[in-house]
Motif scaffolding. Sequence first.
Motif: not given
Length: 288
Positions: A2-14, A33-39
């Motif tokens: 599943g998607w995991l919280s990664a800071g304010d406003g984003y989630e990440v997953a494989l 998103l098409k690419s991983l945000p710099r933050a």
Amino acid sequence: MGWLSAGDGYEVALVDGRVAARATSGRAAGRQLKSLPRALRDHPEVDRLRRFAEWLDRHATACVAQVDSWMVSSLPVPTGLLARVWPDEAWQSALRDLAVVGDDPDEVGFLRGATEDGELRVVNLDGETVRLSPRTVTLPHPVLLPDLDDIREFAAELGIVQRVEQIHRATWQRPEDLDPKAREIREFAGGSFRSRFALAARASSLGYRVSGGYATSRVRDGDRTVEAAVWIGEPYWEDTVETGGLTWQDMDGRALPLREVGPVAWSEGMRMAAALYAGRTIEEGKNA
């Protein structure tokens, strides 16, 4: 996963083996998103997922290598073991659609599933899905499969794609009219390489062991282990080299007469020699 919280406003997953991100707020909320945000690039959760993805890649590679070893050696594999590993996607990918043989050596089927109680689901050569529950099965080397051409044709009709090269693996049959004293094959000798390093690197990239002046392939053939070897030149030799002859020896170091080499060891040795020779330097204007 599943998607995991990664800071304010984003989630990440494989996603398909790569770290992906999606927004949790704003107009793009819920969209990948098409690419991983710099933050996020140095975020601990992203780093953890990257390391997990690398582990998954290593695990998948190890599964394929183990299944390939079972197949090349035609070793009996406990059906219960296949049932235990089948839920793992990496194992399932390596095993799916491999030709298997149970109690009846003439009954070949393509593996499609395994249940928790050790029952295998296979598609036989009549196109029927059947269930088998032998104590062990073998994943036979293709040189041992009867009517291999017919099996290949049937597999094409079913659209079978194997992760581990089995039924479409290049095979060689040992000739019957060999000289009783012959101990070397020269069919793939004389392939020229710009350096010994280049030839050794090719052998390693193909998965063969380089030891001294030889590329080697060790195979369990029936009840004994045999090592095929191709001469590739002296270590640290800096000039051009040529592939040498192909020989086989047992684990006591005894060179085997060609007539004593079993079908799997013969085929795998010839496969190695042919693969090395295929990388030779071909001068312009000469036939390949």
